[in-house]
Write a protein that holds these residues in place. Structure first.
Motif, short mmCIF file in Angstrom:
data_model
loop_
_atom_site.label_atom_id
_atom_site.label_comp_id
_atom_site.label_asym_id
_atom_site.label_seq_id
_atom_site.Cartn_x
_atom_site.Cartn_y
_atom_site.Cartn_z
N ALA A 29 0.81 -1.22 0.00
CA ALA A 29 0.00 0.00 0.00
C ALA A 29 0.84 1.26 0.00
CB ALA A 29 -0.92 0.00 1.23
N VAL A 30 2.08 1.16 0.44
CA VAL A 30 2.96 2.33 0.53
C VAL A 30 3.92 2.32 -0.65
CG1 VAL A 30 4.65 3.55 1.93
CG2 VAL A 30 2.81 2.29 3.04
N PRO A 31 3.92 3.35 -1.48
CA PRO A 31 4.84 3.39 -2.62
C PRO A 31 6.27 3.58 -2.16
CG PRO A 31 3.64 5.45 -2.46
CD PRO A 31 3.03 4.54 -1.44
N THR A 32 7.19 2.87 -2.76
CA THR A 32 8.60 2.97 -2.40
C THR A 32 9.39 3.61 -3.54
OG1 THR A 32 8.93 0.70 -3.15
CG2 THR A 32 8.56 1.05 -0.80
N ALA A 33 10.61 4.04 -3.23
CA ALA A 33 11.43 4.78 -4.18
C ALA A 33 12.65 3.97 -4.55
CB ALA A 33 11.85 6.12 -3.57
N SER A 34 13.09 4.14 -5.79
CA SER A 34 14.36 3.55 -6.20
C SER A 34 15.49 4.38 -5.60
CB SER A 34 14.46 3.53 -7.72
OG SER A 34 14.36 4.85 -8.24
N GLY A 35 16.64 3.76 -5.43
CA GLY A 35 17.75 4.47 -4.81
C GLY A 35 17.61 4.63 -3.32
N ALA A 36 16.84 3.74 -2.69
CA ALA A 36 16.60 3.87 -1.25
C ALA A 36 17.88 3.73 -0.44
CB ALA A 36 15.58 2.83 -0.80
N LEU A 37 18.86 3.00 -0.95
CA LEU A 37 20.10 2.78 -0.21
C LEU A 37 21.28 3.58 -0.77
CD1 LEU A 37 18.38 -0.12 -0.20
CD2 LEU A 37 20.34 -0.81 1.17
N THR A 38 21.08 4.19 -1.94
CA THR A 38 22.20 4.88 -2.58
C THR A 38 21.99 6.36 -2.78
OG1 THR A 38 21.27 4.28 -4.74
CG2 THR A 38 22.92 2.79 -3.81
N ARG A 39 20.74 6.82 -2.67
CA ARG A 39 20.44 8.22 -2.94
C ARG A 39 20.06 8.93 -1.65
NH1 ARG A 39 15.82 10.53 -5.24
NH2 ARG A 39 14.85 8.47 -5.38
N SER A 40 20.33 10.24 -1.57
CA SER A 40 20.03 11.04 -0.39
C SER A 40 18.56 10.89 -0.01
CB SER A 40 20.35 12.51 -0.67
OG SER A 40 20.02 13.32 0.42
N PRO A 41 18.27 10.81 1.31
CA PRO A 41 19.17 11.01 2.46
C PRO A 41 19.76 9.73 3.04
CG PRO A 41 16.91 11.01 3.21
CD PRO A 41 16.85 10.74 1.74
N ALA A 42 19.86 8.65 2.26
CA ALA A 42 20.49 7.43 2.75
C ALA A 42 21.96 7.72 3.07
CB ALA A 42 20.37 6.32 1.72
N ARG A 43 22.45 7.13 4.17
CA ARG A 43 23.84 7.38 4.59
C ARG A 43 24.51 6.04 4.85
NH1 ARG A 43 20.69 11.35 7.00
NH2 ARG A 43 20.22 9.96 8.74
N ALA A 44 24.75 5.31 3.78
CA ALA A 44 25.33 3.97 3.93
C ALA A 44 26.71 4.02 4.58
CB ALA A 44 25.41 3.29 2.57
N ARG A 45 27.48 5.06 4.30
CA ARG A 45 28.84 5.14 4.81
C ARG A 45 28.89 5.43 6.31
NH1 ARG A 45 32.73 5.15 0.98
NH2 ARG A 45 32.05 5.38 -1.18
N THR A 46 27.77 5.82 6.91
CA THR A 46 27.73 6.03 8.36
C THR A 46 27.42 4.73 9.10
OG1 THR A 46 25.37 6.58 8.35
CG2 THR A 46 26.94 8.39 8.03
N GLY A 47 27.22 3.66 8.36
CA GLY A 47 27.02 2.36 9.00
C GLY A 47 25.59 1.89 9.03
N HIS A 48 24.65 2.64 8.44
CA HIS A 48 23.26 2.20 8.46
C HIS A 48 22.47 2.92 7.38
CE1 HIS A 48 22.67 6.08 10.39
NE2 HIS A 48 21.35 5.93 10.26
N VAL A 49 21.33 2.34 7.03
CA VAL A 49 20.34 2.99 6.17
C VAL A 49 18.97 2.69 6.77
CG1 VAL A 49 21.67 2.92 4.02
CG2 VAL A 49 20.24 0.97 4.66
N LEU A 50 17.99 3.50 6.39
CA LEU A 50 16.62 3.31 6.86
C LEU A 50 15.77 2.74 5.72
CD1 LEU A 50 15.83 6.51 8.95
CD2 LEU A 50 15.81 4.16 9.77
N LEU A 51 15.08 1.65 6.01
CA LEU A 51 14.12 1.08 5.08
C LEU A 51 12.81 0.94 5.83
CD1 LEU A 51 16.21 -1.69 3.26
CD2 LEU A 51 15.62 0.60 2.44
N GLY A 52 11.86 1.80 5.51
CA GLY A 52 10.65 1.84 6.31
C GLY A 52 10.99 2.27 7.72
N SER A 53 10.49 1.54 8.71
CA SER A 53 10.80 1.86 10.10
C SER A 53 11.96 1.04 10.65
CB SER A 53 9.56 1.61 10.97
OG SER A 53 9.15 0.26 10.88
N ARG A 54 12.65 0.32 9.79
CA ARG A 54 13.75 -0.55 10.24
C ARG A 54 15.10 0.05 9.89
NH1 ARG A 54 14.90 -6.00 11.51
NH2 ARG A 54 12.67 -6.39 11.71
#
Length: 438
Positions: free
Chosen positions: A31-56
């Motif tokens: 029911a919730v539309p998601t976006a491409s680049g969720a782990l690679t595009r801003s505001p994802a911060r993979a280099r800080t040791g984590h990314v957010l996917l939904g509430s996780r």
């Protein structure tokens, strides 16, 4: 969905590009539309040791060649949680703009700050756009315009709560990370008290608003005056700087605090006390009851109650401004209803306490407080109580008489006059413009 084969995958890790595609594919029917680049595009911060996917919060690790990867099972779990979310597109919550709303207190909100991201992007359209925790929020945004007033922005309530949960989860993850770093490093030595005092004296001596003589305690010099009139008088800033803070009695005053419901001046206060007493608004009619309310309603309650009742209107009605009364109802009036869990120091209250309301203090028959606990293990959003405004006010008066009897004795309609004929309405219509409390 057929599992995608990832060459060279080891220990369940996949690259961020592959994880992006997996996230979009797994959530395509939700029911919730998601976006491409969720782990690679801003505001994802993979280099800080984590990314957010939904509430996780999904941890990232370095892989060969300087690349980053995530555990495939964590991406799948986050997708399952998101797909299980029910969404009512008609149940909307206003997310902006709120003119004059305060910034959250430092340390009380996660770096995601999704409301700020939404406001900044909508003020400057045409950019590349950003997702929020892997969610394409633009496809859910509703813009409303009434009678030529500036447009307001709305999102489904379930999505708002999901993004709140993402902020909460990220804040916990970052606190844990900082604790681990602190345990392995020695903090730098703080400057001595004498040196800090010397720096403070140097700053005060160069300020054009500081008086030449030391600040003196505040009496009742400004009692009963309207802020709208007093704030326009020339030299008022220099006059305010001549007093000590009327709450902590230690720091020089910097601002003139006033009641936003009745318009009366309370007293000059320092910046720290002025920030601490502000309700922590999530929305125009929703307050998050953070730990700082312990000082407002427990350890320093007498000082704060005396300060709030410097307002002629509040003192006459023996009540608090609406957002403060709402916070008191949640923090004190419903304390026995809040669930708890076992902790290192015994039983501890769980979740995040919040209170919302409908109507205003000007229509007490229809005004209702709803106290809830978010992020509670027994239920993500657990409703503790629904308290009518009049009942909350009566409970507060009884508590005030026990907690601060001198303040209660000085209150009441028979002790005051010059009350405003038409007090300023507070949140009479949450979709209106210019009704922000602060």
């Amino acid at each position: 969905m057929t599992e995608r084969v990832v060459p060279g995958r080891a220990d369940g890790l996949i690259t961020l590009d592959v994880a992006d595609a997996l996230w979009v594919g797994l959530t395509a029917g939700g029911a919730v539309p998601t976006a491409s680049g969720a782990l690679t595009r801003s505001p994802a911060r993979a280099r800080t040791g984590h990314v957010l996917l939904g509430s996780r919060v999904v941890a990232t690790v370095g892989v060969d060649g300087g690349r980053w990867g995530v555990a495939e099972r964590e991406v799948r779990r986050a997708a399952e949680e998101l797909n299980a979310l029910g969404l009512d597109r008609r149940d909307l919550v206003r997310v902006g703009p709120f003119r004059g709303a305060p910034e959250p207190e430092h340390g009380e909100q996660a770096p995601l700050r999704w409301r700020r991201c939404v406001a900044e992007e909508l003020r400057e359209p045409g950019g590349p756009g950003c997702h929020l925790a892997g969610i394409d929020w633009r496809r859910m945004l509703v813009e409303q315009t009434r009678d030529g007033i500036l447009p307001t922005w709305w999102l489904p309530r379930a999505l708002v709560r999901l993004l709140d949960a993402a902020e909460h989860a990220e804040a916990r993850w970052l606190r844990a990370a900082r604790t681990r770093e602190t345990a392995t490093t020695v903090p730098p030595q703080a400057p001595s008290r004498t040196r800090r005092a010397e720096k403070a004296e140097g700053r005060r001596s160069t300020s054009p608003e500081e008086p030449a003589v030391p600040p003196h305690p505040y009496g009742k010099e400004l009692e009963g005056q309207l802020y709208s009139v007093l704030s326009r008088k020339p030299g008022i800033a220099r006059k305010v700087a001549g007093w000590l803070c009327a709450v902590c009695h230690g720091a020089p005053a910097t601002v003139l605090d006033h009641c936003h419901e009745h318009g009366y001046v309370r007293a000059p206060v320092c910046q720290s006390c002025n920030t601490r007493e502000r309700p922590d608004h999530l929305y125009a009619n929703d307050v998050r009851v953070a730990h700082r309310y312990t000082r407002l309603f427990h350890t320093d309650a007498a000082d704060w109650l005396r300060h709030w009742h410097r307002c002629t209107g509040c003192r006459a009605r023996t009540v608090l401004p609406l957002p403060h009364l709402a916070a008191w109802t949640a923090f004190i009036g419903c304390r026995s209803l809040r669930p708890s869990h076992r902790g290192s120091r015994g039983r501890e209250p769980c979740g995040v306490l919040r209170v919302s309301w409908t109507g205003s203090q000007n229509t007490p028959r229809s005004c209702l407080f709803m106290v809830t606990v978010d992020f509670c293990p027994a239920g993500e959003h657990r409703v503790l109580a629904r308290v009518p405004y009049r009942e909350a006010a009566e409970r507060f008066r009884a508590w005030l008489a026990d907690t601060a009897p001198t303040v209660a004795t000085a209150a009441g309609p028979d002790r005051l006059d010059r009350l405003p004929a038409q007090p300023r309405p507070v949140v009479a219509d949450t979709s209106g413009e210019g009704l922000a409390l602060f």
